[in-house]
Motif scaffolding. Structure first.
Motif, short mmCIF file in Angstrom:
data_model
loop_
_atom_site.label_atom_id
_atom_site.label_comp_id
_atom_site.label_asym_id
_atom_site.label_seq_id
_atom_site.Cartn_x
_atom_site.Cartn_y
_atom_site.Cartn_z
N THR A 152 1.19 -20.07 18.33
CA THR A 152 0.25 -19.16 17.68
C THR A 152 0.98 -18.16 16.81
OG1 THR A 152 0.33 -17.87 19.70
CG2 THR A 152 -1.50 -19.39 19.43
N VAL A 153 2.09 -17.72 17.32
CA VAL A 153 2.85 -16.76 16.51
C VAL A 153 3.25 -17.40 15.20
CG1 VAL A 153 5.12 -15.67 16.42
CG2 VAL A 153 3.64 -15.30 18.40
N LEU A 154 3.74 -18.61 15.32
CA LEU A 154 4.16 -19.28 14.10
C LEU A 154 2.98 -19.52 13.18
CD1 LEU A 154 6.72 -21.80 15.56
CD2 LEU A 154 7.20 -19.83 14.12
N ALA A 155 1.90 -19.84 13.78
CA ALA A 155 0.73 -20.06 12.94
C ALA A 155 0.36 -18.80 12.21
CB ALA A 155 -0.43 -20.56 13.81
N ARG A 156 0.42 -17.74 12.91
CA ARG A 156 0.09 -16.48 12.25
C ARG A 156 1.08 -16.19 11.13
NH1 ARG A 156 0.46 -13.64 16.65
NH2 ARG A 156 -1.08 -14.85 17.74
N LEU A 157 2.30 -16.41 11.43
CA LEU A 157 3.30 -16.19 10.40
C LEU A 157 3.02 -17.06 9.19
CD1 LEU A 157 5.97 -15.11 9.34
CD2 LEU A 157 7.10 -17.00 10.55
N GLN A 206 -0.52 -16.25 2.57
CA GLN A 206 -1.21 -15.19 1.84
C GLN A 206 -0.27 -14.50 0.88
OE1 GLN A 206 -4.42 -14.73 2.10
NE2 GLN A 206 -4.25 -13.27 0.42
N GLN A 207 0.92 -14.25 1.34
CA GLN A 207 1.88 -13.61 0.45
C GLN A 207 2.19 -14.49 -0.74
OE1 GLN A 207 5.03 -12.91 3.11
NE2 GLN A 207 4.03 -11.19 4.16
N LEU A 208 2.30 -15.73 -0.46
CA LEU A 208 2.56 -16.65 -1.57
C LEU A 208 1.45 -16.58 -2.59
CD1 LEU A 208 4.09 -18.98 -2.89
CD2 LEU A 208 2.78 -20.53 -1.45
N GLU A 246 -0.46 -14.91 -7.87
CA GLU A 246 -1.39 -14.17 -8.71
C GLU A 246 -0.64 -13.18 -9.59
OE1 GLU A 246 -5.12 -14.27 -5.57
OE2 GLU A 246 -4.35 -12.38 -6.35
N GLU A 247 0.32 -12.54 -8.98
CA GLU A 247 1.09 -11.60 -9.78
C GLU A 247 1.80 -12.32 -10.90
OE1 GLU A 247 2.17 -8.70 -6.01
OE2 GLU A 247 3.72 -9.31 -7.42
#
Lengths: 818, 139
Positions: free
Chosen positions: A782-787, A793-795, A800-801
């Motif tokens: 789960t931790v990895l999934a969250r990561l 999301q950061q990607l 977008e930037e």
């Protein structure tokens, strides 16, 4: 007495009634009960009846003579027609309907009255032989439809000067009650009834005659009451040329014929009446009950059906297959659509075959349909297969056997041969269960429901019985499970399939054991973080399971333990780093730095791939972004987290220990940009990774040996890189670790393979240990999934930037030209 | 509640099609016909896990601005297509599945009828009843 002219019909009718009332046979009917009942049955007000009696002169005479009786009857008819009672109207009223006597002292009388009219109308219709089918038993209800041939309503009140082509049959047995009786006017009903009794006229005639005698009074005079018996006897059985279908009708129980019977012989009737009464009472009762239920099958009908059933299927407890039934019922010449509907109604258990009861119901429906009755939308209750037939069950013990359990026709299905329809019936249920299972699986995408899914998969999935409860389809939850499994092995959870693809030999094991592993991991994780020590040991048996396919005991044991709820993110971890790492580090009392570093680490990143396998992706990836080192750091940082679940890493670390020892020196000097250079070197990357891994593995094993190995390999190396990489990692969160995870997965798998044989086998691991390990795995997963999600999301944000920047560039470019 | 329910044989001719009569039925016929392409695509896509592994419920075939089309195929390549009004947003996937399940059950019963020739149009009152129960109760 005024002269009374009666039509022939009236004459017959009245004579019948007179005979009926003439119980003493004195040709003079006193005001006995019969007469009174008759008048009461006329449903006229009592004063009208009184008036009638007065008019007809009975009061004068004190009794009803024949003429008085006739006058009274005619007056009754007049009154029923709504005409004023006038003596003059006796002869003036033409086309007077016959007096109706309803609801006589018993229903049968009324029924017969109705039948009278029925027979009236029947006489109108020289029905064909096939069409003339005796009305179903109990159809004597006045208001019910008459025999099929009589489309006229039972309340057919028009006096029909019958001129049917009824065979003029003399009545040898019956003294002509009324000389007016004209045999030619014998209605078709007689013929019909004759046909009915083709099968057993001789036997039935007396009974019928007797019963007919009782009811003859109400018979339609035109029905040649007297000639009834004569007709019976003289009627030849229906032409055998008629198909068996019609002969069936001929065999229709005499019950329906009885009402139509006329008292052939009044004299005989008197003598036989007593005998007949007994017989008729049954019929009457049956008809009375049939009075309400037109679909009831009488004994004779049922017997006939059973005989027909025997011709197809000698065993009365057996079934008639659909094809045979189709051929049989096709002979009825009903349209296929109607036969199809009849089948739908009668095949109660929808198995494509007919039991005796179903067959009787179908037969009955066909008969009814041929008689002109509309098919019901639902199967009538009387036709439903039931446990005990209302009729004598002498010939139908089998219904109890096969149909058996009323209200539960489905139970019959198991008795029947497992035909395709049964399978089809079973299939929807299976499919339903599969769909349910599918539903569960699809809903279990959330980790919260993962537990329920797993607990459901055990009973629902037929494969549970098999060694490995591996879902066949790749559902999201399965992927999740496999991810967890892979994570345990150090593979990327984001790409559950990649390790499978990367390591084909690994696939069977992994596919076999992902579920079990998942269960174990879930149990492990869910149990909390207490069994850190046992965790490492748990990994061993689990990995051993992986190494050995077909470890049914462990698999079953694993399956038995329902996976606990997925672990909640540890409150102390902002990025929910792997709790395992905390535990492992705490347990092993590894250097505090690693602990803190790991705590601050983002969720465990799959370890770096093997140099051989990950070199290209790594290099390619690293060259792309500046955050490569961060990714590498992350990878290395997370690898320790993964390591705890990979006890087999120990050996691998030993391999790389010495190699790593070379790397540590380089690692401390790592800076953001130099890291790519280092990481680009697969060996180097793998080295630190492996050292880190070994560090983690050492933690898992909680064995001094590993620790020593780690220490020997590079006690210093792991810690230093970790903080460095941690920083890098925090800087660079863009680095998608998927690619790295992929190769790392394969690396892990290779490590696992390499270390598996070396790991001592402890089959007798406690379930609790396994559960603990499972739990940890799940937590890590789960931790990895969250990561992963965060990185994704950061990607996206970065992309977008980038796009916005490019747009700006484009906007600026024209200016540059200016 | 469905707006149109259709049963298509293996050879892609309709065995049974019924729509809410208030609307242009031809439009639904066309929709069902075009959905067959999607069905074929979905059937052939799952080639890796042949036969029993293939999901019978195909799910949403394709949505249009007015309605959504769901598909279901049996092991004998008989296809069920349900067209649902898009405004009926409350219809969950499970409900569609149960509708298909009921359809399949009643279709099986129709097939069991020895008087029904496979390939004929379905003329069973029981089947009609089931379908009516699933159609929009507008008329």
């Amino acid at each position: 007495m005024e002269s009374l002219t009666l039509t022939d019909i009236e004459q017959k009718y009245y004579s019948d009634l007179f005979v009926y009332c003439d119980t003493d046979n004195t040709k003079k009917v006193a005001s006995n009960g019969r007469v009174l009942d008759l008048f009461r049955a006329a449903q006229l007000p009592s004063e009208v009846v009184l008036q009638i009696t007065e008019l007809c002169g009975a009061t004068r005479l004190g009794h009803f003579g024949r003429s008085q009786f006739y006058i009274a009857l005619k007056l009754i008819a007049i009154a029923q027609s709504g005409l004023p009672l006038r003596v003059e109207s006796l002869n003036s009223v033409k086309d007077l309907p016959l007096p109706r006597f309803v609801v006589g002292k018993n229903e049968a009388e009324a029924r017969h009255a109705a039948l009278y009219q029925d027979t009236d109308s029947q006489g109108l219709y020289p029905a064909s032989a096939t069409a003339v089918i005796p009305r179903p038993p109990g159809r004597g209800h006045q208001n019910k439809k008459g025999p099929p041939t009589s489309t006229a309503h039972p309340v057919h009140e028009v006096i029909q000067p019958l001129a049917p082509s009824i065979e003029p049959q003399p009545e040898p047995t019956s003294p002509v009650v009324s000389p007016h009786q004209s045999p030619p006017t014998s209605p078709h009903s007689w013929r019909k009834h004759k046909r009915q009794h083709s099968g057993g006229n001789a036997d039935r005639q007396p009974v019928v005659a007797a019963t007919g005698a009782v009811w003859t009074q109400f018979r339609d005079p035109q029905a040649a009451p007297v000639s009834g018996d004569g007709m019976w006897s003289s009627h030849s059985p229906p032409p055998p040329s008629q198909e068996s279908w019609v002969s069936f009708t001929a065999d229709t129980p005499p019950s329906s014929a009885i009402p139509a019977m006329h008292p052939s012989s009044v004299q005989e009737s008197t003598t036989i009446r007593t005998v007949a009464s007994a017989a008729t009472t049954n019929e009457i009762q049956r008809q009375s009950s049939g009075y309400d239920d037109p679909w009831k099958i009488t004994d004779e009908q049922r017997q006939y059906y059973i005989n027909q059933f025997k011709t197809i299927q000698p065993d009365l407890t057996g079934f008639i297959p659909g094809s045979a039934a189709k051929e049989f019922f096709t002979k009825s010449k009903l349209p296929i659509l109607e036969l199809s509907h009849i089948w739908e109604l009668s095949d109660f258990d929808k198995d494509g075959a007919l039991t005796l009861d179903e067959f009787c119901a179908a037969f009955h429906l066909v008969v009814a349909r041929k008689n002109g009755y509309d098919l019901p939308e639902k199967l009538p209750e009387s036709l439903m297969p039931k446990l005990i037939d209302l009729d004598d069950s002498a010939e139908v013990p089998e219904p109890t056997a096969d149909v058996g359990y009323s209200g539960s026709p489905v139970e019959v299905t198991p008795n029947k041969s497992p035909s395709m329809p049964s399978l089809n019936q079973a299939w929807p249920e299976m499919n339903q269960s599969n769909e349910q299972w599918e539903t569960f699986s699809e809903r279990s995408s959330s980790s919260q429901t993962l537990t329920q899914f797993d607990s459901n998969i055990a009973p629902a999935d037929p494969d549970t019985a098999i060694v490995h409860p591996v879902p066949i389809r790749m559902t999201p939850s399965k992927i999740h499970m496999q991810e967890m499994e892979l994570k345990r092995t150090g593979s990327d959870h984001n790409h559950p399939t990649s390790p499978l693809m990367a390591k084909p030999p690994e696939m069977p094991e992994e596919t076999k054991l992902p579920a079990s592993m998942k269960f174990v991991a879930a149990n492990t994780v869910g149990d909390g973080y207490s069994s850190s020590d046992s965790f490492t040991s748990d990994q061993e048996p689990i990995t051993r399971q992986r190494s050995q396919s077909g470890t049914s005991p462990e698999a079953l044991k694993v399956v038995a333990a329902p996976p606990p709820p997925p672990p909640r993110p540890h409150p102390s971890h902002s990025r929910s780093s792997s709790l395992d790492m905390n535990r492992t580090f705490a347990a092993t009392s590894a250097p505090g730095q690693p602990q803190s570093s790991t705590i601050a680490y983002p969720p465990a990143v799959p370890p770096r791939p093997l140099p051989t396998q990950t070199s290209l992706p790594h290099s390619g990836h690293r060259s792309e972004a500046e955050g490569a080192p961060g990714g590498g750091a992350v990878l290395t940082a997370t690898s320790p987290q993964q390591i705890p679940q990979q006890p087999n890493f120990a050996d691998f670390s030993q391999f790389q220990a010495f190699a790593a020892s070379e790397q540590p020196s380089s690692l401390p000097e790592v800076d953001i940009h130099s890291e790519p250079g280092q990481t680009e070197k697969p060996s180097e990357g793998a080295g630190p990774l492996r050292t880190v891994k070994s560090d983690g593995q050492a933690d898992e094993r909680a064995s001094a040996t590993v620790n020593s190995a780690k220490g020997s390999s590079g006690p210093i190396a792991p810690p230093p890189p970790k903080p460095v990489r941690r920083r890098l990692k925090s800087e660079d969160e863009l680095r998608p670790e998927d690619e790295q995870h992929g190769p790392q997965k394969s690396n892990v798998i290779a490590a696992v393979l390499a270390t598996q044989p070396s790991i001592p086998r402890s089959v007798g691991k406690d379930k609790k240990a396994i559960q603990a390990s499972i739990r940890r795995n799940k937590e890590t997963n789960t931790v990895l999934a969250r990561l992963n999600s965060e990185l994704q999301q950061q990607l996206k944000d970065l992309l977008e930037e980038r796009i916005s920047l490019e747009v700006q560039l484009e906007q600026l470019r024209p200016f540059s030209h200016l | 509640m469905a707006v149109c329910i259709a049963v298509i044989a293996k050879e892609n001719y309709p065995l049974y099609i019924r729509s809410v009569p208030t609307q242009n039925e031809l439009k639904f016929h066309y929709t069902v016909h075009t959905s067959l392409d999607v069905v074929e695509e979905k059937i052939s896509a799952v080639g890796k896990s042949l036969g029993d592994q293939r999901e019978l419920y195909l799910g949403l075939l394709y949505p249009t601005e007015d309605y959504k089309v769901y598909g279901y195929v049996t092991n004998s390549k008989v296809k069920f297509v349900i067209v649902v009004d898009s405004s009926n947003t409350s219809l969950r996937d499970n409900e569609i599945r149960s509708m298909f399940r009921k359809l399949h059950n009643s279709f099986t019963d129709v097939m069991c009828n020895p008087f029904h020739n496979p390939g004929d149009t379905i003329q069973s009152k029981a089947f009609d009843g089931i379908v009516s129960g699933m159609m929009v109760q507008t008329g």
